[in-house]
Design a protein around this motif. Structure first.
Motif, PDB file in Angstrom:
ATOM      1  N   GLY A 282       0.678  -1.211  -0.105  1.00 36.40           N
ATOM      2  CA  GLY A 282       0.025  -0.106   0.081  1.00 36.40           C
ATOM      3  C   GLY A 282       0.914   1.424   0.047  1.00 36.40           C
ATOM      4  O   GLY A 282       0.448   2.428  -0.013  1.00 36.40           O
ATOM      5  N   LEU A 283       2.279   1.259   0.041  1.00 37.45           N
ATOM      6  CA  LEU A 283       2.960   2.405  -0.068  1.00 37.45           C
ATOM      7  C   LEU A 283       4.076   2.244  -1.144  1.00 37.45           C
ATOM      8  O   LEU A 283       4.932   1.301  -0.892  1.00 37.45           O
ATOM      9  N   ARG A 284       3.929   3.115  -1.856  1.00 39.18           N
ATOM     10  CA  ARG A 284       4.857   3.061  -3.075  1.00 39.18           C
ATOM     11  C   ARG A 284       5.924   4.316  -3.128  1.00 39.18           C
ATOM     12  O   ARG A 284       5.315   5.522  -3.133  1.00 39.18           O
ATOM     13  N   TRP A 285       7.255   4.215  -3.407  1.00 38.52           N
ATOM     14  CA  TRP A 285       8.025   5.082  -3.536  1.00 38.52           C
ATOM     15  C   TRP A 285       8.535   5.352  -5.079  1.00 38.52           C
ATOM     16  O   TRP A 285       8.860   4.369  -5.674  1.00 38.52           O
ATOM     17  N   GLN A 286       7.999   6.744  -5.524  1.00 32.03           N
ATOM     18  CA  GLN A 286       8.615   6.833  -6.985  1.00 32.03           C
ATOM     19  C   GLN A 286       9.408   8.129  -7.189  1.00 32.03           C
ATOM     20  O   GLN A 286       8.885   9.196  -6.408  1.00 32.03           O
ATOM     21  N   GLN A 287      10.275   8.264  -7.943  1.00 33.99           N
ATOM     22  CA  GLN A 287      11.046   9.295  -8.401  1.00 33.99           C
ATOM     23  C   GLN A 287      10.791   9.168 -10.070  1.00 33.99           C
ATOM     24  O   GLN A 287      11.147   8.309 -10.598  1.00 33.99           O
ATOM     25  N   GLN A 288      10.675  10.450 -10.647  1.00 28.98           N
ATOM     26  CA  GLN A 288      10.292  10.519 -12.013  1.00 28.98           C
ATOM     27  C   GLN A 288      10.587  11.863 -12.601  1.00 28.98           C
ATOM     28  O   GLN A 288      10.141  12.877 -11.646  1.00 28.98           O
ATOM     29  N   PHE A 289      10.876  12.173 -13.727  1.00 29.14           N
ATOM     30  CA  PHE A 289      11.152  13.562 -14.477  1.00 29.14           C
ATOM     31  C   PHE A 289       9.763  13.614 -15.108  1.00 29.14           C
ATOM     32  O   PHE A 289       9.350  12.649 -16.092  1.00 29.14           O
ATOM     33  N   LEU A 290       9.153  14.567 -14.871  1.00 34.13           N
ATOM     34  CA  LEU A 290       7.802  14.953 -15.455  1.00 34.13           C
ATOM     35  C   LEU A 290       8.180  16.356 -16.568  1.00 34.13           C
ATOM     36  O   LEU A 290       8.652  17.371 -16.045  1.00 34.13           O
ATOM     37  N   ALA A 291       7.566  16.091 -17.911  1.00 36.98           N
ATOM     38  CA  ALA A 291       7.530  17.301 -18.707  1.00 36.98           C
ATOM     39  C   ALA A 291       6.583  18.005 -18.978  1.00 36.98           C
ATOM     40  O   ALA A 291       5.475  17.510 -18.777  1.00 36.98           O
ATOM     41  N   LEU A 292       6.690  19.343 -18.710  1.00 34.95           N
ATOM     42  CA  LEU A 292       5.890  20.424 -19.193  1.00 34.95           C
ATOM     43  C   LEU A 292       6.236  21.588 -20.067  1.00 34.95           C
ATOM     44  O   LEU A 292       7.277  22.200 -19.778  1.00 34.95           O
ATOM     45  N   GLY A 293       5.915  21.464 -21.317  1.00 32.74           N
ATOM     46  CA  GLY A 293       6.384  22.103 -22.485  1.00 32.74           C
ATOM     47  C   GLY A 293       7.708  21.893 -22.646  1.00 32.74           C
ATOM     48  O   GLY A 293       8.045  20.655 -22.704  1.00 32.74           O
TER      49      GLY A 293
END
Length: 617
Positions: A282-293
């Motif tokens: 029930g507990l997930r650790w995530q790291q990610q680059f998110l693009a915006l323009g």
């Protein structure tokens, strides 16, 4: 606000695609039982590790397996920090694949996982045997003696994205990172021949034109600007220290390889390591680059399934005996014994008092202000995010009705404020000329003039509350001693009343999948609205899963605006989302360590939202 990548805390290295072993899911158990065997007993645990004589504040534990073998575990983020062992992606909460001086394409080493209320221990027993570590305990300290490696070569090269430093060693060895602003020190358990160090001719490290920030990078207050300087090597007591200053816009990223054993340090603008780890059921650790323009934002977040048995979300604050006080989120999280946490609502840094809604188990710890955004949830996993107000009314036996403007709040205004035992044992006036009315068992028992701001002590009864009358002497005539009173309260929207837990902040970002940002309607200043800053945010996907996230400076630039962070939360799948306190307050905590930034760049905060892991009976 500080540099994004938490290399001081974690010593993180790039994740690699690997074949993960399959394990039968097992229900998480209490800290006194193993996740794979109910008969295993926790023998001892501690909060610090001595690695070749260097002390680190890292949690560890030992337990006995079914075969009567003593097993040793170190908290996963602590293992990252002290040895450089990399955590790879996994969907199995009971097995953690790791990489350490091995090929990224080879089969990973799977470490068994043991959960407790606060930590996730990784079983290092086989890893220690394989690498020649000698492990023993001394009180609350785990003593690890690792063999010293020998530096065989070191070289530096320029890459299109920045600079690469390659360190070759004769055997795998632990390494740690200390980053103070742009000053970086990497310490390895290694020795080096003086002639080799003399032959190494480092060059100044400077960003390439493509990585030079187009906008200034936010750095912690008081951090002096630094130009890139050559790498310096020092050997002290079998410890090899690599020291350098990192140019603005770059951060370190670490990886290891085998044959030969090699530590690679890349200085690049997009240094964050992407991760996707099921840390606990029930507990997930995530790291990610998110693009915006044209921008890419590094985002670190935790997904929390509120309907998962054994998980609970709740407000936490720094001082459990009073509402006055601020502290690093790490300390607050450990005091409340939570597994994870994020900083919460706003507060007055001078008075150290809350400025917004906090409700715990149905009790108002602090009331909402200025119709600002808030998030509410209950034990069934229901969540509501909206703007919130609270209206309390005091009715007297003489049919008088008096509005109570706030409860335990640092937001001071003329009128009547109420203070309960959650404020602390006593109240000291916040302004001059206050009149203090004591109510016990729904009856006025005393009425006294205040002695002036920050003067005098008025006990708060456990069976009632205090009313402070500010610039409202007329109310004093309505509340003489022995007057019977009744308190009523209602929220707007009214359905907030059915939620037992509430945290206020603002502004509201997303509602029903639509951006509804209106910071001025929530009485935020123009400067706040225009600010580009590191952000904390909380959102829900409408299925009982909350996302608590830290959004940092865009690659090569500054932090997001409120409008940008609203769009990013939409990308993350949020149906509703709320901005929390941000900037230097933005802190995301998991299993004993900060995930999103070096700890010295995180400001002290008043409150937060904690994730409790409740052991099953």
């Amino acid at each position: 606000m500080g540099a994004f990548v938490d290399r001081v805390e974690s010593g993180a290295v790039p994740s690699a695609i690997a074949q993960l072993s399959q394990a039968t899911p097992v229900t998480p158990r209490s800290p006194s039982t193993s996740p794979t065997s109910s008969s295993a007993q926790l023998l001892q645990q501690g909060t610090q590790i001595s690695l070749n004589g260097r002390i680190w504040p890292v949690a560890w534990g030992q337990w006995q397996s079914n075969s009567n073998q003593i097993r040793t575990g170190i908290s996963d983020t602590g293992l990252l920090r002290t040895t450089g062992v990399d955590l790879l992606n996994t969907n199995d909460p009971l097995q953690q694949p790791v990489q350490w001086y091995s090929s990224p394409t080879s089969s990973s080493l799977n470490l068994a996982v043991r959960h407790s209320q606060q930590y996730r221990y990784l079983d290092i027993t086989e890893l220690a045997t394989r690498t020649g570590w000698q492990v023993r305990t001394s009180g609350s300290t785990l003593l690890i003696n690792a063999p010293t490696s020998q530096l065989t070569s070191i070289r530096q090269g320029r890459q299109p994205w920045g600079t690469r430093i390659v360190v070759d060693l004769d055997r795998p060895t632990p390494w740690q990172v200390d980053q103070q602003g742009q000053a970086l020190t990497v310490t390895l358990n290694a020795a080096a021949e003086p002639a080799l160090i003399q032959r190494f001719q480092p060059r100044p490290i400077r960003p390439t034109p493509s990585t030079t920030p187009s906008r200034p990078i936010a750095t912690p207050p008081g951090t002096p600007p630094r130009a890139g300087i050559p790498l310096k090597l020092e050997v002290v007591q079998n410890q090899l220290a690599l020291r350098l200053d990192i140019p603005a816009g770059l951060q370190p990223q670490f990886s290891t390889l085998s044959q030969p054993n090699r530590l690679i340090i890349d200085l690049r603008p997009d240094a964050m390591v992407e991760r996707n780890i099921l840390w606990a059921p029930g507990l997930r650790w995530q790291q990610q680059f998110l693009a915006l323009g044209s921008s890419r934002f590094p985002v670190v977040w935790l997904s929390v399934n509120l309907r998962q048995p054994g998980l609970k979300l709740g407000p936490i604050w720094s001082n459990t005996s009073s509402l006055v006080g601020i502290a690093p989120l790490v300390q607050t999280a450990q005091r409340w014994q939570v597994a994870a946490a994020i900083n919460g609502g706003f507060f007055n840094r001078k008075t150290q008092l809350p400025l917004g809604a906090i409700r715990q188990d149905g009790r108002w710890v602090s009331s909402p202000i200025l119709n600002r955004g808030a998030i509410a949830w209950n034990e069934a996993g229901d969540v509501k995010i909206d703007r919130l107000t609270l209206q309390e009314t005091l009715s007297t036996s003489t049919q008088q009705r008096l509005p109570v403007l706030s409860v335990n709040s640092g937001y001071v205004q003329a009128g009547i404020a109420r203070y309960t035992s959650l404020w602390g044992a006593a109240y000291t006036p916040l302004t001059d000329n206050e009149i203090i009315v004591t109510v016990r068992n729904n009856q006025v028992t005393a009425q006294q003039p205040g002695e002036g701001a920050n003067k005098g002590v008025f006990p708060i009864p456990s069976d009632g509350y205090l009313l402070t009358l500010r610039a409202n002497r007329a109310a004093a005539g309505v509340l003489p001693v022995n007057t019977a009173v009744r308190l009523e309260g209602e929220t707007t929207p009214a359905d907030f009343d059915r939620y037992t837990q509430i945290m206020g902040a603002g502004p509201l970002l997303v509602q029903n999948r639509q951006i509804v940002l209106d910071a001025k309607a929530e009485k935020f200043s123009d400067a706040f609205v225009k600010e580009r800053a590191v952000r904390s945010v909380i959102g829900t996907n409408g299925e009982g899963t909350l996302m608590i996230a830290a959004v940092h400076n865009r690659v090569g630039g500054v932090g997001p605006t409120l409008a940008e962070v609203a769009q990013l939360t939409q990308q993350m799948g949020a149906i509703d989302a709320l901005n929390l306190d941000g900037g230097s307050s933005t802190t995301l905590y998991l299993g004993g360590q900060i995930l999103n930034r070096p700890p010295q760049t995180a400001a002290r905060v008043h409150n937060g939202i904690g994730v409790f892991i409740q052991p099953r009976p």
